[in-house]
Design an enzyme around this catalytic site. Sequence first.
Site, PDB file in Angstrom:
ATOM      1  N   HIS A 147       0.791  -1.195   0.133  1.00  0.00           N
ATOM      2  CA  HIS A 147      -0.112   0.214  -0.078  1.00  0.00           C
ATOM      3  C   HIS A 147       0.700   1.061   0.100  1.00  0.00           C
ATOM      4  CE1 HIS A 147      -3.953  -2.081   2.166  1.00  0.00           C
ATOM      5  NE2 HIS A 147      -3.640  -2.441   0.817  1.00  0.00           N
ATOM      6  N   PRO A 169      -4.002  -0.009  18.394  1.00  0.00           N
ATOM      7  CA  PRO A 169      -3.587  -0.904  17.358  1.00  0.00           C
ATOM      8  C   PRO A 169      -3.652   0.598  15.863  1.00  0.00           C
ATOM      9  CG  PRO A 169      -5.380  -1.301  18.354  1.00  0.00           C
ATOM     10  CD  PRO A 169      -4.753  -1.105  19.564  1.00  0.00           C
TER      11      PRO A 169
END
Length: 398
Positions: free
Chosen positions: A74, A296
């Site tokens: 990505h 996270p």
Amino acid sequence: MAERTQVGIVGAGPAGLLLSHLLARAGIDSIVIEDRSRDYVENRIRAGVLEQGAADMLDEAGLGARMHAEGQFHDGIEIRFQRRGHRIDFPSLTGGKRITVYGQQEVVKDIIAARFAVGGTIHFEVSDVAVRDFDGDKPRIVFRKDGQPSEIECDFIAGCDGFHGICRLSFPDGVLTAFDRDYPFAWLGILSESPQASHELIYTHTDDGFALLSTRSPTLQRYYLQVAPDEDIGEWPDDRIWAQLQARTALADGSFRIPEGPILQKGITPMRSFVVEPMQHGRLFLAGDCAHIVPPTGAKGMNLAVADIRNLTAALVAFYRSGDQRLLDGYSARCLRRVWKAQRFSWWMTTMLHLNPADSPFDKHRQTAELDYVTGSEAAMTALAENYVGLPFNEPEL
Ligand SMILES: Cc1cc2nc3c(=O)[nH]c(=O)nc-3n(C[C@H](O)[C@H](O)[C@H](O)COP(=O)(O)OP(=O)(O)OC[C@H]3O[C@@H](n4cnc5c(N)ncnc54)[C@H](O)[C@@H]3O)c2cc1C
């Protein structure tokens, strides 16, 4: 059963397995023990974003073949707020760096296969694990295997047994200082069998709370919703989850809709920042989640484990090659410099993107201004991008 090795490793997560693999490539013997089964650790769905440096390290260690074939690369993320999307382009802001989306369970599978291919030893499904005598030069790990008392005598113990493991708790009283922060929200995460909503990750901030659209493969998606820390998963039937995901990711012009599909897994993960200092005592060295955890939002958990292991491997290799103990002595200090930067980034992403129920109207305006600034200023986007793709590994200082 009594065995002898150079480095005894507790825990077959990314940290313990990678250490064992890298040591073997440097000619250093190790044994890994793990309280779960091989099947369990190979299918435990957790993190999925690798920083550029972590992916490069896996490549250099001969572990990159499947990651290149099946992982996704990505070049950016999208931050969506006030129903508008803003893309942060990593390569143009960081001199060509990007992230690799490849499930943690796949990294674990690759390393286990690599260890067994060269005769490495991993004992799964052990119990009653304890670490002993790490104040001296003959530390031991004791445990039960198939119900039988077993022992590994080693030169060093690597505590890679995650946040709930026993290694950190085995430090003598008074050695460790813990720093932590709880957040007034948690993540409800789902794994869905459905087509990708977007090629890149989308982080959204809305008046209903945060959502993250992440992915594991073209047909397997990982989506998250901000929920209360004491949320009951039973209150979240699939329909409610999809409705909230659609509502929190909608664009002002109505042009965005997530393709829905069967939900294969769902669970609630609390959000916490936690660090212990120091990460070593005598011949016991902590690495990964057993020494620090991050919320996270910044995708740093597995990457920090990889960074610790890079430092610990370099220190052990220096010791075995030349008897030089300086890198071992400085292990904790070297790791913690980078750990704290990742803590700062993870805290910042978390507070910038989530809805905090305690926020005042002033805080809400400040938060919107921050999102506006971070998506509008090249300097601010660069700061986000360089942290997201991963800060440089600290070079050992000799
Ligand atoms: C539920 C959950 C969801 C997560 N989701 C994300 C995410 O979406 N994105 C992200 O970036 N990060 C996420 N993380 C964080 C990321 O997965 C961790 O940072 C990463 O797993 C750290 O690797 P580790 O090897 O240090 O620890 P772990 O992966 O926890 O490995 C520790 C190993 O030690 C074993 N063990 C524990 N106790 C013992 C014992 N007494 N004896 C022997 N073995 C033992 C455990 O079974 C485990 O296999 C998540 C973590 C959790 C817990």
